[in-house]
Write an enzyme that holds these catalytic residues in place. Sequence first.
Site, PDB file in Angstrom:
ATOM      1  N   THR A 200      35.068  43.551  56.343  1.00 55.97           N
ATOM      2  CA  THR A 200      33.865  43.552  55.501  1.00 55.97           C
ATOM      3  C   THR A 200      32.819  44.531  56.043  1.00 55.97           C
ATOM      4  O   THR A 200      32.059  45.111  55.264  1.00 55.97           O
ATOM      5  CB  THR A 200      33.259  42.132  55.442  1.00 55.97           C
ATOM      6  OG1 THR A 200      33.194  41.597  56.784  1.00 55.97           O
ATOM      7  CG2 THR A 200      34.107  41.198  54.595  1.00 55.97           C
TER       8      THR A 200
ATOM      9  N   TYR B 155      29.808  39.478  47.028  1.00 58.99           N
ATOM     10  CA  TYR B 155      31.261  39.632  46.840  1.00 58.99           C
ATOM     11  C   TYR B 155      31.610  39.687  45.348  1.00 58.99           C
ATOM     12  O   TYR B 155      31.005  38.981  44.532  1.00 58.99           O
ATOM     13  CB  TYR B 155      31.994  38.421  47.425  1.00 58.99           C
ATOM     14  CG  TYR B 155      31.996  38.307  48.942  1.00 58.99           C
ATOM     15  CD1 TYR B 155      31.619  39.353  49.770  1.00 58.99           C
ATOM     16  CD2 TYR B 155      32.425  37.121  49.527  1.00 58.99           C
ATOM     17  CE1 TYR B 155      31.649  39.217  51.154  1.00 58.99           C
ATOM     18  CE2 TYR B 155      32.455  36.970  50.913  1.00 58.99           C
ATOM     19  CZ  TYR B 155      32.065  38.022  51.723  1.00 58.99           C
ATOM     20  OH  TYR B 155      32.101  37.877  53.080  1.00 58.99           O
ATOM     21  N   GLY B 156      32.624  40.452  45.037  1.00 54.88           N
ATOM     22  CA  GLY B 156      33.096  40.545  43.655  1.00 54.88           C
ATOM     23  C   GLY B 156      33.827  39.314  43.168  1.00 54.88           C
ATOM     24  O   GLY B 156      34.098  39.176  41.966  1.00 54.88           O
TER      25      GLY B 156
ATOM     26  N   LYS C 123      40.915  38.528   5.745  1.00 58.86           N
ATOM     27  CA  LYS C 123      40.877  39.680   6.656  1.00 58.86           C
ATOM     28  C   LYS C 123      40.180  40.820   5.961  1.00 58.86           C
ATOM     29  O   LYS C 123      40.481  41.097   4.794  1.00 58.86           O
ATOM     30  CB  LYS C 123      42.300  40.101   7.021  1.00 58.86           C
ATOM     31  CG  LYS C 123      42.352  41.206   8.044  1.00 58.86           C
ATOM     32  CD  LYS C 123      43.527  42.152   7.851  1.00 58.86           C
ATOM     33  CE  LYS C 123      43.373  43.022   6.611  1.00 58.86           C
ATOM     34  NZ  LYS C 123      44.368  44.090   6.508  1.00 58.86           N
TER      35      LYS C 123
ATOM     36  N   GLY D   6      39.270  43.941  48.575  1.00 60.08           N
ATOM     37  CA  GLY D   6      40.364  43.093  49.053  1.00 60.08           C
ATOM     38  C   GLY D   6      41.489  42.940  48.040  1.00 60.08           C
ATOM     39  O   GLY D   6      41.297  43.167  46.840  1.00 60.08           O
TER      40      GLY D   6
ATOM     41  N   ASN E 202      47.747  42.839  -0.753  1.00 58.27           N
ATOM     42  CA  ASN E 202      47.114  44.090  -0.310  1.00 58.27           C
ATOM     43  C   ASN E 202      48.100  45.106   0.232  1.00 58.27           C
ATOM     44  O   ASN E 202      47.744  46.239   0.484  1.00 58.27           O
ATOM     45  CB  ASN E 202      46.065  43.784   0.769  1.00 58.27           C
ATOM     46  CG  ASN E 202      46.660  43.071   1.971  1.00 58.27           C
ATOM     47  OD1 ASN E 202      47.655  42.354   1.849  1.00 58.27           O
ATOM     48  ND2 ASN E 202      46.060  43.266   3.127  1.00 58.27           N
TER      49      ASN E 202
ATOM     50  N   ARG F 198      46.534  35.740  47.292  1.00 57.22           N
ATOM     51  CA  ARG F 198      46.800  34.334  46.950  1.00 57.22           C
ATOM     52  C   ARG F 198      46.733  34.044  45.449  1.00 57.22           C
ATOM     53  O   ARG F 198      47.130  32.983  44.996  1.00 57.22           O
ATOM     54  CB  ARG F 198      45.829  33.411  47.707  1.00 57.22           C
ATOM     55  CG  ARG F 198      46.301  33.125  49.118  1.00 57.22           C
ATOM     56  CD  ARG F 198      45.319  32.247  49.854  1.00 57.22           C
ATOM     57  NE  ARG F 198      44.147  33.006  50.280  1.00 57.22           N
ATOM     58  CZ  ARG F 198      43.020  32.461  50.731  1.00 57.22           C
ATOM     59  NH1 ARG F 198      42.903  31.135  50.773  1.00 57.22           N
ATOM     60  NH2 ARG F 198      42.013  33.211  51.114  1.00 57.22           N
TER      61      ARG F 198
ATOM     62  N   ALA G  97      42.618  28.093  -6.632  1.00 55.91           N
ATOM     63  CA  ALA G  97      43.514  27.666  -5.568  1.00 55.91           C
ATOM     64  C   ALA G  97      44.765  28.537  -5.526  1.00 55.91           C
ATOM     65  O   ALA G  97      45.288  28.947  -6.560  1.00 55.91           O
ATOM     66  CB  ALA G  97      43.906  26.208  -5.771  1.00 55.91           C
TER      67      ALA G  97
HETATM   68  C1  UD1 Z   1      34.210  36.449  54.995  1.00 60.04           C
HETATM   69  C2  UD1 Z   1      33.249  36.341  56.172  1.00 60.04           C
HETATM   70  C3  UD1 Z   1      33.083  34.862  56.518  1.00 60.04           C
HETATM   71  C4  UD1 Z   1      32.585  34.098  55.328  1.00 60.04           C
HETATM   72  C5  UD1 Z   1      33.498  34.310  54.140  1.00 60.04           C
HETATM   73  C6  UD1 Z   1      32.901  33.702  52.901  1.00 60.04           C
HETATM   74  C7  UD1 Z   1      33.542  38.347  57.514  1.00 60.04           C
HETATM   75  C8  UD1 Z   1      34.138  38.905  58.734  1.00 60.04           C
HETATM   76  N1  UD1 Z   1      33.797  37.058  57.301  1.00 60.04           N
HETATM   77  O1  UD1 Z   1      35.457  35.949  55.431  1.00 60.04           O
HETATM   78  O2  UD1 Z   1      32.172  34.730  57.591  1.00 60.04           O
HETATM   79  O3  UD1 Z   1      32.471  32.713  55.615  1.00 60.04           O
HETATM   80  O4  UD1 Z   1      33.687  35.708  53.889  1.00 60.04           O
HETATM   81  O5  UD1 Z   1      33.815  33.778  51.867  1.00 60.04           O
HETATM   82  O6  UD1 Z   1      32.841  39.029  56.802  1.00 60.04           O
HETATM   83  N2  UD1 Z   1      36.493  42.829  51.389  1.00 60.04           N
HETATM   84  C9  UD1 Z   1      36.456  44.204  51.247  1.00 60.04           C
HETATM   85  N3  UD1 Z   1      37.054  44.982  52.189  1.00 60.04           N
HETATM   86  C10 UD1 Z   1      37.665  44.457  53.266  1.00 60.04           C
HETATM   87  C11 UD1 Z   1      37.694  43.059  53.426  1.00 60.04           C
HETATM   88  C12 UD1 Z   1      37.086  42.281  52.478  1.00 60.04           C
HETATM   89  O7  UD1 Z   1      35.901  44.714  50.277  1.00 60.04           O
HETATM   90  O8  UD1 Z   1      38.194  45.227  54.084  1.00 60.04           O
HETATM   91  C13 UD1 Z   1      35.872  41.995  50.370  1.00 60.04           C
HETATM   92  C14 UD1 Z   1      36.894  41.135  49.675  1.00 60.04           C
HETATM   93  O9  UD1 Z   1      37.369  41.780  48.521  1.00 60.04           O
HETATM   94  C15 UD1 Z   1      36.096  39.877  49.357  1.00 60.04           C
HETATM   95  C16 UD1 Z   1      35.063  39.806  50.450  1.00 60.04           C
HETATM   96  O10 UD1 Z   1      34.987  41.102  51.005  1.00 60.04           O
HETATM   97  O11 UD1 Z   1      35.403  39.992  48.133  1.00 60.04           O
HETATM   98  C17 UD1 Z   1      35.401  38.802  51.522  1.00 60.04           C
HETATM   99  O12 UD1 Z   1      36.636  39.119  52.065  1.00 60.04           O
HETATM  100  P1  UD1 Z   1      37.581  38.006  52.662  1.00 60.04           P
HETATM  101  O13 UD1 Z   1      38.762  38.646  53.233  1.00 60.04           O
HETATM  102  O14 UD1 Z   1      37.768  36.928  51.661  1.00 60.04           O
HETATM  103  O15 UD1 Z   1      36.642  37.468  53.857  1.00 60.04           O
HETATM  104  P2  UD1 Z   1      36.876  36.156  54.665  1.00 60.04           P
HETATM  105  O16 UD1 Z   1      37.881  36.421  55.708  1.00 60.04           O
HETATM  106  O17 UD1 Z   1      37.084  35.034  53.755  1.00 60.04           O
HETATM  107 CA    CA Z   2      37.330  34.759  50.986  1.00 55.52          CA
END
Ligand code: UD1
Ligand code: CA
Length: 497
Positions: free
Chosen positions: A83, A105-106, A356, A13, A391, A17, A385
């Site tokens: 996701t 998640y990362g 250093k 992602g 250096n 924000r 002192a």
């Molecule tokens: C997702 C969940 C939601 C949950 C929430 C918790 C889904 C559809 N929804 O929503 O139910 O309550 O997380 O935080 O899964 N990411 C990718 N590739 C993508 C989209 C996202 O790798 O195409 C990664 C993002 O980098 C992030 C994580 O997945 O680390 C979650 O993505 P985000 O867009 O924040 O999901 P939410 O819409 O918040």
């Molecule tokens: Ca999120």
Amino acid sequence: MESPAAVIVLAAGAGTRMKSRTPKVLHSIGGRSLLVHAVTAAEGTSPSELVVVLRHERERVAQHLTDHAPEVAIADQDEIPGTGRAVQCGLDEVTATSGTVLVTYGDVPLLDPQTLRRLVAGHEEAAAAVTVLTARVPDPTGYGRILRSADGTEVEGIVEHKDATEDQRGIDEINSGIYAFDLEVLRGALERLGTDNAQGEMYLTDVLSIARADGRPVRAMVTSDVMMVEGVNDRVQLAQLGAEMNRRILERHMRAGVTIVDPSTTWIDADVSIGQDATILPGVQLHGATDIGDEAVIGPDATLRDTEVGAGAEVMRSQTLLAMIGPGASVGPFSYLRAGTVLGKGGKIGGFVETKNAQIGEDAKVPHLSYVGDAEIGEGANIGAATIFANYDGVDKHRTTVGKQVRVGSDSVLVAPVTLGDGSATGAGTVVRKDVPPGALAVSAVSQRNVEGWTLRRRAGTAAEGAARAALGPDGDTEDAVSASPAAEDHKEREQR
Ligand code: UD1
Ligand code: CA
């Protein structure tokens, strides 16, 4: 407990924000990036395979992984969003054909390996197809909501906030986004995901209702630790989760026998280690791979990075970087130890000293107002002192060697490269440009002469003149009396200008 076949960490992602030129998962709390926290938690389950899914700023994030977690595999998500698609791309890198797959998640930095292990254990015990980690939160806005069967035991699905009805929005149990899946179920269900939803994305959450429709058991594990499953979306949350992580790190050290006098002004990175009965006074920051020995006392007001402090040593109101402070040694107040400073056992770096690349021997002392750069100081030596180790000749840096038990007089300048032999000494104000043999005294300052009555003539009308007259009495005003030496003649001439 069995280890999972694989963990897939989603990090594709954009994190808009954060309003940052730095990818979200590379922002840090507790001295590590969000992504390294996530990978560390995943590694704690000893998975056979660990895959991180990337897309946004792919090269930068991949480089970061190469630098900090070279053992992970990288999967690239294509242009299809969601996701579900992210996990599908991640699975392309997984060679296992059965077993449990964890998805995390990362950007969820407080998740710990114990919780992930409990998730795997509960999932496998129940022979579930999917087990989702959930939490009940006061404000579920924005999260996916958990839809449960009438008796509450089975999870029927997850509905995203944007797709939810008013009634469903009233549900306070949320999807953390962390799951254990049966690998075969997951692969099969991902093939069937559509994009018919409010965001037009492939939702991973739909895997639950698909598995459920196939008659497979879908479970939830509820955690009461809400912070642990919280993600970072903006910098306000980054600071909140950073503070919470710090609070947890401090608590871990206190429970292990470290005294932390004021947790509210103490910041300790995740990788710092601290020995038993060490005391951390208010206003201390311990960063990076800092290692504090048993019974050491740090602070008040000290910042240490990648620094090793021996048992019983003290570091007060000082800043250190890549330094080693021996057992029982003392540093500060107000000193700056830079890279390559090694202070021996029982040694002292006192107030207003900068060092250093300096190896300072056992029981050697640099007590006041000095600069020590590119130097070796032998055991038991005392640096007077305001001594400066010069250096830098404007082009190159050079080393200074000070032998054992040397006594350097105050305000000496040691012009490198130069060696002061064992047991040698310098007079106050000496500029040492040539080696000093063992046992010798080096002096370079001109001998002192007193210009009698100077204040009375040259500073007439000042308070100093008044003080001098009072001390000298009525016969005090004499002619200049200068000792006859060539240096004195020079001096007199300068005086007259
Ligand atoms: C997702 C969940 C939601 C949950 C929430 C918790 C889904 C559809 N929804 O929503 O139910 O309550 O997380 O935080 O899964 N990411 C990718 N590739 C993508 C989209 C996202 O790798 O195409 C990664 C993002 O980098 C992030 C994580 O997945 O680390 C979650 O993505 P985000 O867009 O924040 O999901 P939410 O819409 O918040
Ligand atoms: Ca999120």
